[in-house]
Design an enzyme around this catalytic site. Structure first.
Site, PDB file in Angstrom:
ATOM      1  CB  SER A   1      -0.972  -0.035   1.173  1.00 12.58           C
ATOM      2  OG  SER A   1      -1.930   0.982   1.032  1.00 12.58           O
TER       3      SER A   1
ATOM      4  CG  ASP B   1      -3.104   3.609  -1.834  1.00 11.20           C
ATOM      5  OD1 ASP B   1      -3.681   3.396  -2.922  1.00 11.20           O
ATOM      6  OD2 ASP B   1      -3.251   2.872  -0.846  1.00 11.20           O
TER       7      ASP B   1
ATOM      8  CG  ASP C   1      -2.850  -0.852  -2.690  1.00  6.97           C
ATOM      9  OD1 ASP C   1      -2.564   0.238  -2.157  1.00  6.97           O
ATOM     10  OD2 ASP C   1      -3.651  -1.650  -2.180  1.00  6.97           O
TER      11      ASP C   1
ATOM     12  CG  ASP D   1      -6.363   0.254  -1.001  1.00  8.96           C
ATOM     13  OD1 ASP D   1      -5.420   1.029  -1.273  1.00  8.96           O
ATOM     14  OD2 ASP D   1      -6.503  -0.275   0.117  1.00  8.96           O
TER      15      ASP D   1
HETATM   16 MG    MG Z   1      -3.645   0.916  -0.368  1.00  9.46          MG
END
Ligand code: MG
Length: 452
Positions: A98, A237, A239, A241
């Site tokens: 992340s 960020d 990744d 999400d």
């Molecule tokens: Mg993340």
């Protein structure tokens, strides 16, 4: 529930040199295969330099356990969740840390419905790894790998079908050189936007900026939005999400305001329904949800998935992490960006004016060092103190620390972190003076019971 030893609040994360080693990833792949028994497991990764190495170690474990791998390669976390559900796979795994620093990596798991593994499921995986209960398949039942490069385009298509964006906007997107780079700029173009990109080529050295999408890391995005006269700016960020947004003036939109806007949109569309949010967010969320005919349920930090299921919520969000159940049961920053455009298209107003329709009360967030062994004693003392010192109390919430809600809508929350040696104070006043008064009360208590 017993304490987790490998997993943190979301999956496993840490330095690849000491914690998230290829050996551990192999065991985790084998553990996930042991856990689900048979069938397909979708595996993807973000842009970290260690991603390929760790993904291959993880996949070897899955194959050794007798499950098949669907390799989607470089992809946002929500795309792994989506693909797991779409293909009817048994589970999904994303190799990501992340917004941790570049030398770190990790992994997070998704169930068959695309929902992130709950703490109880993570404990099951830990038990398999730590107690050597991993099950190797025989030579004639080992898994196979198939690559599925269409995963990102299928994900883009599904989002396009799910949102209605009537007109093209001019937007700037900053993917932090993470895995949002392979999806979000393309999605925005296909939604009819004129797109400018910053830091949107995959690069695990993260040369552009620190990965966390917080205002202090997004100076370039804010300036670019202003300079090119864009309608909005978006940032992910590592990744994707998570996402953040800035308005047409280059101003960062608070995470709580985003939650309020989307919660209101969901309640309006459903003509009612329940919204889940964490204990540390603004009362503005309750206010706009109630006005739209819905109800807000508050949960402990990290509990929005479980609460969403329990209450059949139509929307769930904690700061930076938003779930849109109409699309999927996972935190989805890419869908969030598309949904923001839908909202802008629906309202037909500049983003700053849309955001201004959500009340903005003064809030404070402060962290204090609190060693783990002092947490229980500190909370016991501070509880009694808050109940005595705060006046005009309407009700209290004690699901995660103590939040004292006053009759005028202001509130004070003091809790201890589940992952760090810290105590956290969050509060909101109706006025600046009211917020400062609550802050004084909080600080006095913290000084008395913590800093001695
Ligand atoms: Mg993340």
């Amino acid at each position: 529930m017993r304490d987790k030893r490998l997993f943190g609040t979301r999956g496993i994360r840490g330095p690849i040199a000491t914690k998230v080693t290829p050996e551990l990833m192999l065991k985790l792949g084998l553990a996930l295969a042991t856990h689900v028994g048979e069938g397909e497991i979708v595996v993807g990764r973000d842009t970290r330099t260690s991603g390929e190495m760790l993904q291959h170690a993880f996949m070897a474990g899955v194959l050794a356990g007798g499950c098949d791998v669907v390799d989607i390669g470089l992809a946002p976390s929500p795309c792994v969740a989506f693909t797991t559900k779409e293909l009817g796979a048994k589970a999904g795994a994303i190799i990501t840390a992340s917004h941790n620093p570049p030398p770190d990596n990790g992994v997070a798991f998704y169930g068959a419905d695309g929902m992130e593994y709950l703490p109880s499921q993570e404990l099951d995986i830990e038990d398999l790894v730590l107690n050597e209960k991993l099950k190797l398949a025989g030579w004639d039942s080992l898994g196979r790998v198939r690559s599925y490069p269409r995963a990102t385009s299928r994900y883009i298509e599904a989002i396009k079908r799910a949102v209605k964006v009537k007109r093209g906007f001019k937007v700037v997107v900053d993917c932090a050189n993470g895995s949002g780079s392979v999806v979000t700029p393309y999605l925005l173009r296909e939604l009819g936007c004129k797109v400018m990109t910053l830091n949107s080529h995959p690069d695990g050295h993260f040369p552009g900026r620190a990965v966390e999408p917080q205002p202090w890391n997004l100076g370039d995005l804010m300036n670019t939005v202003r300079e090119v006269g864009a309608d909005a700016g978006f940032a992910h960020d590592g990744d994707a999400d998570r996402f953040a947004a800035v308005d047409e003036n280059g101003k960062f939109i608070k995470h709580d305001a985003l939650i309020a806007l989307f919660a209101r949109l969901a309640v309006g569309a459903e003509k009612g329904g329940k919204v889940v949010t964490s204990i540390n967010t603004s009362v503005a969320i309750e206010e706009v949800v109630a006005e739209a005919g819905g109800r807000t349920i508050r949960t402990a930090l990290g509990d929005i998935h479980a609460a969403m299921l329990e209450h059949g919520a139509i929307f769930a969000g904690e700061p930076g992490k938003i779930i849109f159940p109409e699309f999927g049961r996972w935190i989805d920053g890419v869908y969030g960006v598309a949904k923001m455009l839908e909202l802008m298209s629906l309202e037909g107003k500049p983003l700053s004016r849309i955001v201004a329709s959500v009340p903005d009360y003064p809030m404070y967030h402060e962290d204090f060092s609190c060693p783990d062994e002092r947490k229980a004693g500190f909370m016991e003392n501070i509880r009694k103190y808050m109940l005595e010192e705060v006046d005009g109390i309407r009700d209290i919430l004690d699901i995660d620390g103590l939040r004292v809600n006053r009759k005028d809508g202001s509130w004070l929350l003091i809790r201890v972190s589940g992952t760090e040696p810290k105590a956290r104070m969050v509060l909101e006043g109706r006025t600046r003076a009211g917020a400062e008064r609550l802050r004084d009360i909080g600080l006095r208590g913290i000084k008395k019971f913590l800093k001695q």
